[in-house]
Design a protein around this motif. Structure first.
Motif, PDB file in Angstrom:
ATOM      1  N   GLU A  78      49.882  44.933  16.958  1.00 19.74           N
ATOM      2  CA  GLU A  78      49.977  46.166  17.734  1.00 19.74           C
ATOM      3  C   GLU A  78      49.176  47.241  17.001  1.00 19.74           C
ATOM      4  N   GLN A  79      47.848  47.137  17.084  1.00 18.30           N
ATOM      5  CA  GLN A  79      46.979  47.982  16.270  1.00 18.30           C
ATOM      6  C   GLN A  79      46.977  49.420  16.774  1.00 18.30           C
ATOM      7  N   LEU A  80      47.235  50.344  15.851  1.00 16.76           N
ATOM      8  CA  LEU A  80      47.293  51.764  16.165  1.00 16.76           C
ATOM      9  C   LEU A  80      46.259  52.509  15.335  1.00 16.76           C
ATOM     10  N   ILE A  81      45.806  53.646  15.852  1.00 17.50           N
ATOM     11  CA  ILE A  81      44.884  54.520  15.133  1.00 17.50           C
ATOM     12  C   ILE A  81      45.561  55.866  14.973  1.00 17.50           C
ATOM     13  N   ALA A  82      45.580  56.381  13.749  1.00 13.91           N
ATOM     14  CA  ALA A  82      46.188  57.679  13.476  1.00 13.91           C
ATOM     15  C   ALA A  82      45.145  58.635  12.934  1.00 13.91           C
ATOM     16  N   THR A  83      45.237  59.897  13.337  1.00 12.54           N
ATOM     17  CA  THR A  83      44.363  60.941  12.804  1.00 12.54           C
ATOM     18  C   THR A  83      45.215  62.142  12.401  1.00 12.54           C
ATOM     19  N   GLY A  84      44.777  62.805  11.332  1.00 14.75           N
ATOM     20  CA  GLY A  84      45.435  64.018  10.865  1.00 14.75           C
ATOM     21  C   GLY A  84      44.455  65.166  10.875  1.00 14.75           C
ATOM     22  N   ALA A  85      44.947  66.369  11.147  1.00 12.47           N
ATOM     23  CA  ALA A  85      44.066  67.522  11.300  1.00 12.47           C
ATOM     24  C   ALA A  85      44.643  68.738  10.596  1.00 12.47           C
ATOM     25  N   GLU A  86      43.900  69.822  10.663  1.00 16.00           N
ATOM     26  CA  GLU A  86      44.367  71.074  10.083  1.00 16.00           C
ATOM     27  C   GLU A  86      45.637  71.545  10.791  1.00 16.00           C
ATOM     28  N   SER A  87      46.377  72.408  10.119  1.00 19.39           N
ATOM     29  CA  SER A  87      47.589  73.036  10.663  1.00 19.39           C
ATOM     30  C   SER A  87      48.668  72.022  11.036  1.00 19.39           C
ATOM     31  N   GLY A  88      48.696  70.887  10.343  1.00 18.89           N
ATOM     32  CA  GLY A  88      49.796  69.943  10.496  1.00 18.89           C
ATOM     33  C   GLY A  88      49.753  69.046  11.707  1.00 18.89           C
ATOM     34  N   GLU A  89      48.593  68.937  12.368  1.00 21.23           N
ATOM     35  CA  GLU A  89      48.503  68.104  13.571  1.00 21.23           C
ATOM     36  C   GLU A  89      48.361  66.623  13.211  1.00 21.23           C
ATOM     37  N   LEU A  90      49.164  65.798  13.870  1.00 18.56           N
ATOM     38  CA  LEU A  90      49.135  64.353  13.665  1.00 18.56           C
ATOM     39  C   LEU A  90      49.149  63.670  15.028  1.00 18.56           C
ATOM     40  N   THR A  91      48.217  62.718  15.224  1.00 14.44           N
ATOM     41  CA  THR A  91      48.096  62.039  16.523  1.00 14.44           C
ATOM     42  C   THR A  91      47.921  60.547  16.319  1.00 14.44           C
ATOM     43  N   VAL A  92      48.560  59.757  17.181  1.00 15.61           N
ATOM     44  CA  VAL A  92      48.353  58.305  17.229  1.00 15.61           C
ATOM     45  C   VAL A  92      47.678  57.974  18.555  1.00 15.61           C
TER      46      VAL A  92
ATOM     47  N   HIS B 106      53.513  67.943  15.477  1.00 16.99           N
ATOM     48  CA  HIS B 106      53.154  69.008  14.547  1.00 16.99           C
ATOM     49  C   HIS B 106      54.067  68.840  13.337  1.00 16.99           C
ATOM     50  N   VAL B 107      53.568  68.136  12.328  1.00 19.00           N
ATOM     51  CA  VAL B 107      54.418  67.692  11.238  1.00 19.00           C
ATOM     52  C   VAL B 107      54.659  68.772  10.191  1.00 19.00           C
ATOM     53  N   SER B 108      53.774  69.787  10.141  1.00 14.84           N
ATOM     54  CA  SER B 108      53.884  70.803   9.102  1.00 14.84           C
ATOM     55  C   SER B 108      52.945  71.959   9.440  1.00 14.84           C
ATOM     56  N   SER B 109      53.084  73.052   8.710  1.00 14.92           N
ATOM     57  CA  SER B 109      52.106  74.139   8.830  1.00 14.92           C
ATOM     58  C   SER B 109      50.910  73.894   7.924  1.00 14.92           C
ATOM     59  N   ASP B 110      51.053  72.969   6.970  1.00 14.66           N
ATOM     60  CA  ASP B 110      49.956  72.596   6.076  1.00 14.66           C
ATOM     61  C   ASP B 110      49.058  71.558   6.748  1.00 14.66           C
ATOM     62  N   ASP B 111      47.807  71.504   6.314  1.00 12.88           N
ATOM     63  CA  ASP B 111      46.868  70.511   6.830  1.00 12.88           C
ATOM     64  C   ASP B 111      47.356  69.092   6.518  1.00 12.88           C
ATOM     65  N   VAL B 112      47.125  68.182   7.460  1.00 12.52           N
ATOM     66  CA  VAL B 112      47.366  66.763   7.199  1.00 12.52           C
ATOM     67  C   VAL B 112      46.109  66.221   6.520  1.00 12.52           C
ATOM     68  N   THR B 113      46.205  65.952   5.237  1.00  7.18           N
ATOM     69  CA  THR B 113      45.024  65.628   4.427  1.00  7.18           C
ATOM     70  C   THR B 113      44.720  64.140   4.347  1.00  7.18           C
ATOM     71  N   CYS B 114      45.734  63.295   4.588  1.00  6.98           N
ATOM     72  CA  CYS B 114      45.504  61.843   4.542  1.00  6.98           C
ATOM     73  C   CYS B 114      46.568  61.134   5.361  1.00  6.98           C
ATOM     74  N   VAL B 115      46.167  60.064   6.041  1.00  7.63           N
ATOM     75  CA  VAL B 115      47.100  59.184   6.754  1.00  7.63           C
ATOM     76  C   VAL B 115      46.788  57.747   6.370  1.00  7.63           C
ATOM     77  N   THR B 116      47.819  56.927   6.281  1.00  8.81           N
ATOM     78  CA  THR B 116      47.629  55.514   5.989  1.00  8.81           C
ATOM     79  C   THR B 116      48.818  54.726   6.521  1.00  8.81           C
ATOM     80  N   PHE B 117      48.543  53.483   6.940  1.00  7.40           N
ATOM     81  CA  PHE B 117      49.592  52.597   7.427  1.00  7.40           C
ATOM     82  C   PHE B 117      50.009  51.625   6.325  1.00  7.40           C
ATOM     83  N   SER B 118      51.244  51.155   6.420  1.00 13.16           N
ATOM     84  CA  SER B 118      51.730  50.162   5.470  1.00 13.16           C
ATOM     85  C   SER B 118      51.116  48.803   5.788  1.00 13.16           C
ATOM     86  N   PRO B 119      50.602  48.072   4.789  1.00 11.17           N
ATOM     87  CA  PRO B 119      50.085  46.724   5.038  1.00 11.17           C
ATOM     88  C   PRO B 119      51.180  45.736   5.424  1.00 11.17           C
ATOM     89  N   SER B 120      52.403  45.952   4.954  1.00  9.56           N
ATOM     90  CA  SER B 120      53.479  44.997   5.208  1.00  9.56           C
ATOM     91  C   SER B 120      54.244  45.306   6.496  1.00  9.56           C
TER      92      SER B 120
END
Length: 374
Positions: free
Chosen positions: A25-39, A51-65
């Motif tokens: 079930e392959q998903l793509i995630a992106t993070g942006a300024e001002s706490g924006e997170l999208t799948v 909207h996960v935070s007021s801070d920028d989302v600087t990195c996203v990663t999925f668990s390999p397991s």
């Protein structure tokens, strides 16, 4: 003309980072300024937003397991989320970073998270305990990138704006070795045009091949610096090649093409390039190294059965050390994409069955390029 597709509707601020899961079930995630997170799905349609935070989302990663488990950094916090539904964070690891977090990496077994931040530290988070268990301190400036080595869940490499690449082996808090990118430049200085200003090789992004023995580091000098380690993790060979006319911000090995030594890079010059490093002097022997070792051991045993495996390893390293530093001056990109915007992140992915590269920049829309002709 290279086929590209812009994904819209997921963000209203510049997109800073991207990641793709590796499950069915392959998903793509992106993070942006001002706490924006999208799948997103493979068609470029937003599946879920938060909207996960007021801070920028600087990195996203999925668990390999657990491929649907998503980690997102913002400020000094790492949020753990269900990628299938971003209603809210499953949990937050507060103070995962000493300062603003730049990069995340989860090891193959999915139980350990490495966090690189502006303080220069790499903090290790036990994902079962949901807390920092140790801090690796060697970088003297911002630690910009960290990555666990495939098949070695206790080994990771980090890179920073102190121009150092460092190899760590957990649970030790002291590095196995550190290497200054200026040493490669002194040995193999790429030719510079008249009037070109020298930019120091501040390390922005480090990537590791699927075999775990070759590292590529994108640096502010526009070069990609290559490091190869031996079977016991000693630094064996190194090299450098000019990849971009301005700072190289991204370098990612691609694991789904004809061999694991394809590399995607992105830079401040607005270019995205694909490189075939399989014949490069630093990594070429990696493809035949196992065959060489087997043949060497067979001959050696025929001559002297009492020779220890440790002695064999030393002899092989001595052979490799004869050409410990190489200039990759003849390397040219197999594909060069004019993205025209400064590249923030590159994410290789197989989308709808086609090899692709997702690129983020200062716009609010990621761009996907097809690379199936490689």
């Amino acid at each position: 003309m290279m086929m590209s597709n812009s994904w819209s509707g997921g963000h209203v601020t510049p997109v800073l980072c991207a990641a793709v899961s590796h499950g069915s079930e392959q998903l793509i995630a992106t993070g942006a300024e001002s706490g924006e997170l999208t799948v997103w799905n493979h068609d470029g349609l937003p599946l879920s937003k938060l909207h996960v935070s007021s801070d920028d989302v600087t990195c996203v990663t999925f668990s390999p397991s657990v491929p649907t488990l998503l980690y997102a950094s913002h400020g000094q916090t790492v949020s753990v989320l269900d990628g299938r539904n971003l209603k809210s964070a499953v949990t937050d690891v507060q103070d995962a970073g000493e300062d603003e977090i730049n990069c995340l990496s989860v090891n193959k077994t999915g139980d350990t998270l490495a966090v690189a931040d502006d303080s220069g530290a790499v903090r290790i988070v036990d994902l079962q305990l949901q807390k920092v268990t140790r801090t690796l301190q060697k970088h003297t400036n911002i630690c910009s990138s960290v990555m666990f080595r495939p098949h070695r869940p206790q080994s990771l490499v980090s890179a920073g704006l102190d121009m150092q690449v460092i190899l760590w082996n957990l649970p030790k808090v002291r590095p196995l070795w550190s290497f200054s990118l200026t040493d490669t430049l002194q040995d193999n200085a790429p030719p510079q045009t008249a009037g070109q200003m020298f930019n120091p090789p501040l390390a922005h992004c480090v990537s590791v091949t699927s075999c775990g023995n070759v590292f590529a580091c994108a640096a502010e000098d526009g070069c990609v610096h290559l490091l190869r380690v031996s079977g016991d993790s000693r630094l064996w060979k190194r090299g450098v090649f000019k990849a971009h006319s301005q700072g190289a911000s991204q370098a990612h090995f691609i694991g789904f093409l004809s061999h694991p030594y394809w590399l995607a890079t992105g830079g401040n010059d607005g270019l995205v390039s694909l490189w075939d490093l399989s014949e490069d002097a630093v990594v070429a022997n990696e493809r035949t190294h196992k065959q060489h070792v087997r043949a060497h051991n067979k001959r050696h045993k025929a001559r002297e059965k009492t020779t220890s495996l440790k002695q064999q390893t030393k002899e092989e390293e001595a052979d490799g050390a004869l050409s410990s530093s190489d200039t990759c001056g003849n390397i040219g990109p197999k594909l060069c994409l004019s993205h025209r915007e400064k590249v923030n992140w590159i994410c290789p992915a197989v989308l709808k069955g086609k090899p692709s590269v997702l690129v983020t920049d200062q716009s609010c829309s990621p761009t996907v390029y097809s690379i199936e002709k490689l």
